[in-house]
Design a protein around this motif. Structure first.
Motif, PDB file in Angstrom:
ATOM      1  N   MET A   1      17.392  62.168 -18.891  1.00  0.00           N
ATOM      2  CA  MET A   1      17.326  63.565 -18.457  1.00  0.00           C
ATOM      3  C   MET A   1      18.683  63.980 -17.874  1.00  0.00           C
ATOM      4  SD  MET A   1      14.852  65.316 -15.575  1.00  0.00           S
ATOM      5  CE  MET A   1      13.358  64.753 -16.386  1.00  0.00           C
ATOM      6  N   LYS A   2      19.241  65.081 -18.398  1.00  0.00           N
ATOM      7  CA  LYS A   2      20.539  65.544 -17.932  1.00  0.00           C
ATOM      8  C   LYS A   2      20.392  66.257 -16.583  1.00  0.00           C
ATOM      9  CE  LYS A   2      24.572  68.191 -19.337  1.00  0.00           C
ATOM     10  NZ  LYS A   2      25.169  69.092 -20.364  1.00  0.00           N
ATOM     11  N   ILE A   3      21.284  65.919 -15.650  1.00  0.00           N
ATOM     12  CA  ILE A   3      21.261  66.520 -14.321  1.00  0.00           C
ATOM     13  C   ILE A   3      22.364  67.570 -14.250  1.00  0.00           C
ATOM     14  CG2 ILE A   3      21.334  66.089 -11.844  1.00  0.00           C
ATOM     15  CD1 ILE A   3      20.745  63.150 -12.436  1.00  0.00           C
ATOM     16  N   THR A   4      21.999  68.794 -13.863  1.00  0.00           N
ATOM     17  CA  THR A   4      22.992  69.866 -13.759  1.00  0.00           C
ATOM     18  C   THR A   4      22.983  70.459 -12.346  1.00  0.00           C
ATOM     19  OG1 THR A   4      21.451  71.598 -14.455  1.00  0.00           O
ATOM     20  CG2 THR A   4      22.689  70.447 -16.190  1.00  0.00           C
ATOM     21  N   VAL A   5      24.122  70.991 -11.942  1.00  0.00           N
ATOM     22  CA  VAL A   5      24.258  71.609 -10.616  1.00  0.00           C
ATOM     23  C   VAL A   5      23.346  72.829 -10.504  1.00  0.00           C
ATOM     24  CG1 VAL A   5      25.848  72.787  -9.058  1.00  0.00           C
ATOM     25  CG2 VAL A   5      26.603  70.745 -10.284  1.00  0.00           C
ATOM     26  N   ASN A   6      23.264  73.615 -11.566  1.00  0.00           N
ATOM     27  CA  ASN A   6      22.430  74.828 -11.546  1.00  0.00           C
ATOM     28  C   ASN A   6      20.957  74.494 -11.340  1.00  0.00           C
ATOM     29  OD1 ASN A   6      24.522  76.645 -11.882  1.00  0.00           O
ATOM     30  ND2 ASN A   6      24.416  76.598 -14.113  1.00  0.00           N
ATOM     31  N   GLU A   7      20.504  73.447 -12.000  1.00  0.00           N
ATOM     32  CA  GLU A   7      19.104  73.028 -11.842  1.00  0.00           C
ATOM     33  C   GLU A   7      18.834  72.569 -10.416  1.00  0.00           C
ATOM     34  OE1 GLU A   7      15.940  69.688 -13.577  1.00  0.00           O
ATOM     35  OE2 GLU A   7      18.040  69.663 -14.206  1.00  0.00           O
ATOM     36  N   ILE A 162      18.960  58.645   1.551  1.00  0.00           N
ATOM     37  CA  ILE A 162      17.940  59.004   0.560  1.00  0.00           C
ATOM     38  C   ILE A 162      17.451  57.745  -0.160  1.00  0.00           C
ATOM     39  CG2 ILE A 162      17.398  60.488  -1.388  1.00  0.00           C
ATOM     40  CD1 ILE A 162      18.390  62.015   1.078  1.00  0.00           C
ATOM     41  N   ILE A 163      18.401  56.931  -0.603  1.00  0.00           N
ATOM     42  CA  ILE A 163      18.058  55.680  -1.297  1.00  0.00           C
ATOM     43  C   ILE A 163      17.254  54.778  -0.370  1.00  0.00           C
ATOM     44  CG2 ILE A 163      19.019  53.580  -2.343  1.00  0.00           C
ATOM     45  CD1 ILE A 163      21.442  55.310  -3.200  1.00  0.00           C
ATOM     46  N   PHE A 164      17.684  54.680   0.875  1.00  0.00           N
ATOM     47  CA  PHE A 164      17.010  53.824   1.852  1.00  0.00           C
ATOM     48  C   PHE A 164      15.582  54.290   2.123  1.00  0.00           C
ATOM     49  CE2 PHE A 164      16.140  52.543   6.313  1.00  0.00           C
ATOM     50  CZ  PHE A 164      16.207  51.171   6.139  1.00  0.00           C
ATOM     51  N   SER A 165      15.353  55.601   2.057  1.00  0.00           N
ATOM     52  CA  SER A 165      14.029  56.152   2.375  1.00  0.00           C
ATOM     53  C   SER A 165      12.961  55.736   1.369  1.00  0.00           C
ATOM     54  CB  SER A 165      14.097  57.688   2.443  1.00  0.00           C
ATOM     55  OG  SER A 165      14.308  58.241   1.160  1.00  0.00           O
ATOM     56  N   PHE A 166      13.378  55.332   0.171  1.00  0.00           N
ATOM     57  CA  PHE A 166      12.414  54.893  -0.845  1.00  0.00           C
ATOM     58  C   PHE A 166      11.929  53.460  -0.591  1.00  0.00           C
ATOM     59  CE2 PHE A 166      13.885  58.652  -2.836  1.00  0.00           C
ATOM     60  CZ  PHE A 166      12.978  58.996  -3.807  1.00  0.00           C
ATOM     61  N   ILE A 179      27.413  54.515  -3.106  1.00  0.00           N
ATOM     62  CA  ILE A 179      28.804  54.598  -3.564  1.00  0.00           C
ATOM     63  C   ILE A 179      28.868  54.596  -5.093  1.00  0.00           C
ATOM     64  CG2 ILE A 179      31.024  53.386  -3.615  1.00  0.00           C
ATOM     65  CD1 ILE A 179      30.372  52.390  -0.767  1.00  0.00           C
ATOM     66  N   SER A 180      28.096  53.693  -5.701  1.00  0.00           N
ATOM     67  CA  SER A 180      28.108  53.560  -7.158  1.00  0.00           C
ATOM     68  C   SER A 180      27.581  54.819  -7.848  1.00  0.00           C
ATOM     69  CB  SER A 180      27.259  52.345  -7.564  1.00  0.00           C
ATOM     70  OG  SER A 180      27.133  52.253  -8.959  1.00  0.00           O
ATOM     71  N   ILE A 181      26.418  55.313  -7.406  1.00  0.00           N
ATOM     72  CA  ILE A 181      25.791  56.477  -8.047  1.00  0.00           C
ATOM     73  C   ILE A 181      26.593  57.751  -7.776  1.00  0.00           C
ATOM     74  CG2 ILE A 181      23.721  57.920  -8.129  1.00  0.00           C
ATOM     75  CD1 ILE A 181      22.127  55.387  -7.308  1.00  0.00           C
ATOM     76  N   SER A 182      27.024  57.925  -6.522  1.00  0.00           N
ATOM     77  CA  SER A 182      27.759  59.140  -6.155  1.00  0.00           C
ATOM     78  C   SER A 182      29.083  59.239  -6.895  1.00  0.00           C
ATOM     79  CB  SER A 182      27.999  59.175  -4.639  1.00  0.00           C
ATOM     80  OG  SER A 182      26.797  59.170  -3.934  1.00  0.00           O
ATOM     81  N   TRP A 183      29.751  58.104  -7.061  1.00  0.00           N
ATOM     82  CA  TRP A 183      31.020  58.121  -7.783  1.00  0.00           C
ATOM     83  C   TRP A 183      30.808  58.461  -9.261  1.00  0.00           C
ATOM     84  CZ3 TRP A 183      35.774  58.618  -6.282  1.00  0.00           C
ATOM     85  CH2 TRP A 183      36.813  58.357  -7.184  1.00  0.00           C
ATOM     86  N   PHE A 244      17.527  61.528 -10.897  1.00  0.00           N
ATOM     87  CA  PHE A 244      18.280  60.351 -11.327  1.00  0.00           C
ATOM     88  C   PHE A 244      17.350  59.174 -11.642  1.00  0.00           C
ATOM     89  CE2 PHE A 244      20.063  56.238 -10.035  1.00  0.00           C
ATOM     90  CZ  PHE A 244      21.110  56.121 -10.939  1.00  0.00           C
ATOM     91  N   LEU A 245      16.330  58.972 -10.795  1.00  0.00           N
ATOM     92  CA  LEU A 245      15.401  57.861 -11.026  1.00  0.00           C
ATOM     93  C   LEU A 245      14.575  58.047 -12.306  1.00  0.00           C
ATOM     94  CD1 LEU A 245      14.030  57.216  -7.401  1.00  0.00           C
ATOM     95  CD2 LEU A 245      15.654  55.839  -8.683  1.00  0.00           C
ATOM     96  N   ARG A 246      14.350  59.298 -12.668  1.00  0.00           N
ATOM     97  CA  ARG A 246      13.557  59.574 -13.864  1.00  0.00           C
ATOM     98  C   ARG A 246      14.387  59.496 -15.140  1.00  0.00           C
ATOM     99  NH1 ARG A 246      10.743  65.012 -11.439  1.00  0.00           N
ATOM    100  NH2 ARG A 246       9.564  64.005  -9.761  1.00  0.00           N
ATOM    101  N   SER A 247      15.713  59.615 -14.989  1.00  0.00           N
ATOM    102  CA  SER A 247      16.575  59.661 -16.183  1.00  0.00           C
ATOM    103  C   SER A 247      16.843  58.275 -16.744  1.00  0.00           C
ATOM    104  CB  SER A 247      17.890  60.352 -15.818  1.00  0.00           C
ATOM    105  OG  SER A 247      18.562  59.630 -14.805  1.00  0.00           O
TER     106      SER A 247
END
Length: 247
Positions: A1-7, A162-166, A179-183, A244-247
């Motif tokens: 699934m593509k992630i966009t800023v507008n969405e 956010i990651i830790f909350s899961f 760091i990995s995902i954000s970069w 991101f988790l669904r993509s």
């Protein structure tokens, strides 16, 4: 699934308007508690007046002030600094935890009672505080080196709570994954972080030029506004991570 800023922007606005009353209540409540603490738990008045009445242009000016103090004044300054750091971290942690639990409950269609939500929050807070503490130290080191490393660290570490909350990763793993995902998705995450930073700067400058209101009222307005801005940021990041988790 593509992630966009507008969405993400659309989803963030939709959630914010749907939960605006709850978010305002949380923001006002935390800001009010901060104000009460500032009023009744005051360190040395002389030290506070020095900090509040001096606009330090650079670190050299601050060092000159510290060198001119006697040992007792330095001790009071240290206590005041520690007090403000702990207060800021606690406020950020409670706000962060509250918004995360709110988003999780709504996303999972859970109808939690107030008692259940409070219990979930307090069981989550100690670890979240440690994570915030570690992230803040790393980011501040980045800002001490130069502004750009500080901004980059703010972006790359933004997903860690956010990651830790899961509850699937520990503290260090959450930081590493953030760091990995954000970069990897920096073009999507950086706009919201930079907008948040710019909004904080504009708000601070604007409120600094208001002199007709009582200082405590201005502090309350500032804290509530900052809390709301931070809440919007967390909603955006949380939504990003869910997609991101669904993509």
């Amino acid at each position: 699934m593509k992630i966009t800023v507008n969405e993400l922007r659309h989803d963030t606005c939709y959630f914010f308007y749907k939960q605006i009353r709850t978010i305002f209540f949380i923001s006002i409540f935390i800001a009010f508690i901060n104000l009460i603490i500032d009023i009744f738990v005051k360190p040395n008045i002389y030290i506070i007046s020095i900090i509040e009445n001096n606009n330090f242009i650079n670190a050299h000016a601050l060092l000159e002030l510290i060198n001119s103090m006697n040992l007792e004044e330095k001790h009071e300054l240290l206590k005041y600094s520690i007090f403000k750091i702990i207060e800021s971290l606690m406020s950020k942690t409670v706000l962060l935890g509250s918004i995360i639990i709110l988003i999780s409950s709504v996303s999972n269609s859970e109808k939690k009672t107030i008692i259940t939500s409070i219990c979930s929050l307090f069981s989550f807070l100690p670890s979240l505080f440690i994570l915030n503490f570690l992230s803040t130290i790393i980011i501040q080191i980045g800002f001490m080196l130069f502004i750009i490393p500080g901004v980059l660290l703010s972006i790359t570490l933004s997903l860690s709570p956010i990651i830790f909350s899961f509850k699937k990763h520990g503290l260090i793993d959450s930081i590493r994954l953030s760091i990995s995902i954000s970069w990897r998705y920096i073009k999507i995450i950086s706009p919201c972080i930079l907008t948040w930073m710019f909004s904080k700067f504009i708000l601070t400058v604007f409120l600094d030029h208001i002199h007709f209101l009582n200082k405590n009222i201005l502090d309350l307005i500032s804290n509530v506004s900052m809390n709301i801005l931070f809440s919007i940021l967390i909603i955006y990041l949380f939504r990003f991570y869910m997609i991101f988790l669904r993509s």
